[in-house]
Design a protein around this motif. Structure first.
Motif, mmCIF file in Angstrom:
data_model
loop_
_atom_site.group_PDB
_atom_site.id
_atom_site.type_symbol
_atom_site.label_atom_id
_atom_site.label_comp_id
_atom_site.label_asym_id
_atom_site.label_seq_id
_atom_site.Cartn_x
_atom_site.Cartn_y
_atom_site.Cartn_z
ATOM 1 N N LEU A 213 10.657 -18.387 12.716
ATOM 2 C CA LEU A 213 12.067 -18.083 12.513
ATOM 3 C C LEU A 213 12.359 -17.982 11.014
ATOM 4 C CD1 LEU A 213 15.085 -17.921 13.357
ATOM 5 C CD2 LEU A 213 15.084 -20.424 13.367
ATOM 6 N N GLY A 214 12.955 -16.878 10.595
ATOM 7 C CA GLY A 214 13.248 -16.658 9.186
ATOM 8 C C GLY A 214 12.076 -16.116 8.387
ATOM 9 N N GLY A 215 10.926 -15.963 9.042
ATOM 10 C CA GLY A 215 9.761 -15.409 8.362
ATOM 11 C C GLY A 215 9.955 -13.939 8.030
ATOM 12 N N LYS A 216 9.151 -13.454 7.111
ATOM 13 C CA LYS A 216 9.336 -12.085 6.629
ATOM 14 C C LYS A 216 8.048 -11.290 6.722
ATOM 15 C CE LYS A 216 12.122 -9.862 3.065
ATOM 16 N NZ LYS A 216 12.886 -10.092 1.806
ATOM 17 N N ALA A 217 8.168 -10.072 7.244
ATOM 18 C CA ALA A 217 7.035 -9.147 7.294
ATOM 19 C C ALA A 217 7.163 -8.147 6.160
ATOM 20 C CB ALA A 217 7.003 -8.413 8.632
ATOM 21 N N CYS A 218 6.031 -7.818 5.539
ATOM 22 C CA CYS A 218 5.981 -6.813 4.476
ATOM 23 C C CYS A 218 4.842 -5.864 4.801
ATOM 24 C CB CYS A 218 5.770 -7.469 3.115
ATOM 25 S SG CYS A 218 5.628 -6.301 1.742
ATOM 26 N N LEU A 219 5.179 -4.644 5.173
ATOM 27 C CA LEU A 219 4.178 -3.652 5.556
ATOM 28 C C LEU A 219 4.205 -2.513 4.540
ATOM 29 C CD1 LEU A 219 3.405 -2.491 9.142
ATOM 30 C CD2 LEU A 219 3.467 -0.844 7.277
ATOM 31 N N ILE A 220 3.049 -2.230 3.970
ATOM 32 C CA ILE A 220 2.919 -1.213 2.925
ATOM 33 C C ILE A 220 2.024 -0.103 3.453
ATOM 34 C CG2 ILE A 220 2.181 -0.793 0.545
ATOM 35 C CD1 ILE A 220 2.393 -4.025 0.345
ATOM 36 N N GLY A 221 2.502 1.137 3.386
ATOM 37 C CA GLY A 221 1.724 2.217 3.972
ATOM 38 C C GLY A 221 2.074 3.579 3.420
ATOM 39 N N PRO A 222 1.487 4.617 4.020
ATOM 40 C CA PRO A 222 1.686 5.976 3.523
ATOM 41 C C PRO A 222 3.023 6.572 3.957
ATOM 42 C CG PRO A 222 0.159 5.962 5.382
ATOM 43 C CD PRO A 222 0.544 4.540 5.131
ATOM 44 N N VAL A 223 3.369 7.671 3.339
ATOM 45 C CA VAL A 223 4.550 8.437 3.739
ATOM 46 C C VAL A 223 4.148 9.889 3.968
ATOM 47 C CG1 VAL A 223 6.271 6.960 2.666
ATOM 48 C CG2 VAL A 223 5.204 8.761 1.320
ATOM 49 N N TYR A 224 4.847 10.523 4.887
ATOM 50 C CA TYR A 224 4.488 11.862 5.340
ATOM 51 C C TYR A 224 4.803 12.912 4.273
ATOM 52 C CZ TYR A 224 3.739 15.565 8.794
ATOM 53 O OH TYR A 224 3.262 16.649 9.482
ATOM 54 N N PRO A 225 3.880 13.849 4.028
ATOM 55 C CA PRO A 225 4.130 14.895 3.035
ATOM 56 C C PRO A 225 5.044 15.998 3.569
ATOM 57 C CG PRO A 225 1.965 15.205 4.032
ATOM 58 C CD PRO A 225 2.526 13.925 4.605
ATOM 59 N N THR A 226 5.633 16.753 2.647
ATOM 60 C CA THR A 226 6.459 17.901 3.016
ATOM 61 C C THR A 226 5.804 19.224 2.610
ATOM 62 O OG1 THR A 226 7.683 17.707 0.935
ATOM 63 C CG2 THR A 226 8.587 16.585 2.864
ATOM 64 N N PHE A 227 4.866 19.184 1.662
ATOM 65 C CA PHE A 227 4.148 20.387 1.254
ATOM 66 C C PHE A 227 3.186 20.783 2.371
ATOM 67 C CE2 PHE A 227 0.521 22.319 -1.169
ATOM 68 C CZ PHE A 227 1.172 23.493 -1.522
ATOM 69 N N TRP A 228 3.163 22.064 2.729
ATOM 70 C CA TRP A 228 2.488 22.503 3.955
ATOM 71 C C TRP A 228 0.990 22.163 3.978
ATOM 72 C CZ3 TRP A 228 -1.589 25.929 4.003
ATOM 73 C CH2 TRP A 228 -1.817 26.652 2.826
ATOM 74 N N LEU A 229 0.288 22.352 2.862
ATOM 75 C CA LEU A 229 -1.150 22.086 2.862
ATOM 76 C C LEU A 229 -1.429 20.589 2.969
ATOM 77 C CD1 LEU A 229 -3.943 23.385 2.689
ATOM 78 C CD2 LEU A 229 -3.826 23.128 0.184
ATOM 79 N N SER A 230 -0.642 19.813 2.283
ATOM 80 C CA SER A 230 -0.802 18.353 2.375
ATOM 81 C C SER A 230 -0.475 17.852 3.774
ATOM 82 C CB SER A 230 0.101 17.674 1.339
ATOM 83 O OG SER A 230 -0.249 18.065 0.028
ATOM 84 N N ARG A 231 0.523 18.465 4.420
ATOM 85 C CA ARG A 231 0.845 18.110 5.819
ATOM 86 C C ARG A 231 -0.340 18.378 6.730
ATOM 87 N NH1 ARG A 231 5.794 20.816 5.399
ATOM 88 N NH2 ARG A 231 4.978 22.444 6.762
#
Length: 346
Positions: A213-231
């Motif tokens: 109770l009251g504990g905290k989660a911290c999740l660090i990760g990628p984010v989706y690209p918008t440039f077509w080739l990177s997508r």
């Protein structure tokens, strides 16, 4: 509530739904030097939005543990493929991968919202790998109170070699089925792991369960690209969630005070159109003791089931090749940062 970090000419505000800028989620002329916007007023739903100038809205379409479309095979978003991927990547991970995607400055900035403010906190680092993120944790928490969990024995072998982590508990395990009792930890940390989870909602639900109770989660990760080739390469390689998906997964798992903070290599100058392997730090607080209110069905992937060796090899090789693109992208952005004068968009 949701909050974000950005510095530069444009002011960023999170509201109920999310809308990309004209170039996706890239904000030109900004950088990542640890400057923060003040926290915003609380949000009451699982939908967020970004406002840059005029307000635009886009309703999120994320569903709980939605199956991946055929256009997004994500060949390494599977436990078996990820196991062998890191069998080889562990050899160069700390010296080749981290300098381009997950620096010490980024790590410390991303862990700041976790509020590791007491050396007696019980912390679990899920998907801890070589222990690079854990090194940031033990700056603030006694190593004897920290557990590093990963499915890769090859990654964990690297963690065991690090002197500051000698007192940490190091165990093999599954992020979607954690070997900890309910209401066990004060902090849950996971960095660079969610992209390999076949069912990210299940993993975040587990984060909720093991916290007190009251504990905290911290999740660090990628984010989706918008440039077509990177997508294209992101969809072939692994899971790159959208920012609103993180918020929705946390909210549905039962977390309150959900916040999202943007991070990235400083030489990207805030550009996010190519996506980022480490692009955001998402935190949430557990408001009640016990299990998550979210009910869940069977696992998406059963590692005990046999696989066709040729299919597995094909998936592994295609996924690994797609991942190479993102090594080249960070070199490309580093060169652009050297060439393009400050104040000009890259």
């Amino acid at each position: 509530m949701a909050s974000t970090m950005l510095t530069g000419a444009e002011n960023l505000t999170l509201i109920r739904k999310i809308a990309p800028s004209p170039k996706g989620l890239g904000f030109l002329g900004s950088d990542f030097h640890g400057n923060h916007f003040p926290k915003l007023a609380p949000l009451s739903s699982s939908k967020i939005s970004i406002k840059v100038g005029k307000i635009k809205t886009l309703t999120p379409k994320c569903s709980v543990s939605a199956s991946r479309p055929a256009s997004q095979p994500r060949f390494i978003q599977n436990k078996k493929e990820a196991f062998w991927f890191y069998r080889f990547l562990s050899i160069v991970y700390d010296h080749v991968i981290n300098p381009g995607h997950w620096t010490e400055d980024m790590r410390d900035d991303a862990l700041e919202p976790a509020e590791l403010n007491n050396r007696r906190l019980t912390v679990v680092d899920v998907g801890g790998g070589t222990g690079f993120t854990t090194l940031g944790v033990v700056k603030h928490v006694d190593a004897k109170n920290v557990t590093i969990l990963d499915q890769s024995p090859h990654q964990l072998a690297k963690a065991k070699e690090k002197e500051p982590l000698k007192e940490c508990k190091i165990i093999e395990g599954d992020a979607e089925n954690l070997p900890f009792p309910t209401d066990y930890a004060d902090r849950y940390v996971s960095a660079g792991s969610i992209e390999y989870w076949p069912d990210p909602q299940r993993g975040i639900r587990e984060a909720y369960r093991v916290l007190r109770l009251g504990g905290k989660a911290c999740l660090i990760g990628p984010v989706y690209p918008t440039f077509w080739l990177s997508r294209f390469f992101a969809d072939v390689w692994m899971l790159f969630p959208k920012e609103e998906e993180y918020i929705e997964w946390f909210t549905k798992a039962g977390f309150k005070d959900v916040q999202l903070k943007r991070i990235g290599p400083k030489w990207y100058r805030g550009v996010r159109r190519h996506g980022l392997i480490m692009g955001c730090s998402v935190t949430g607080v557990k408001p009640a003791s016990g299990d998550s209110p979210l009910e869940h069905g069977p696992k998406v992937e059963d590692v005990s089931e046999p696989v066709n060796r040729f299919v597995f090899l094909g998936r592994f090789l295609l996924g690994a090749l797609a991942g190479t693109y993102y090594v080249l992208v960070t070199i490309y952005m580093w060169i652009k940062d050297l060439i393009v004068p400050r104040g000009q968009p890259i």
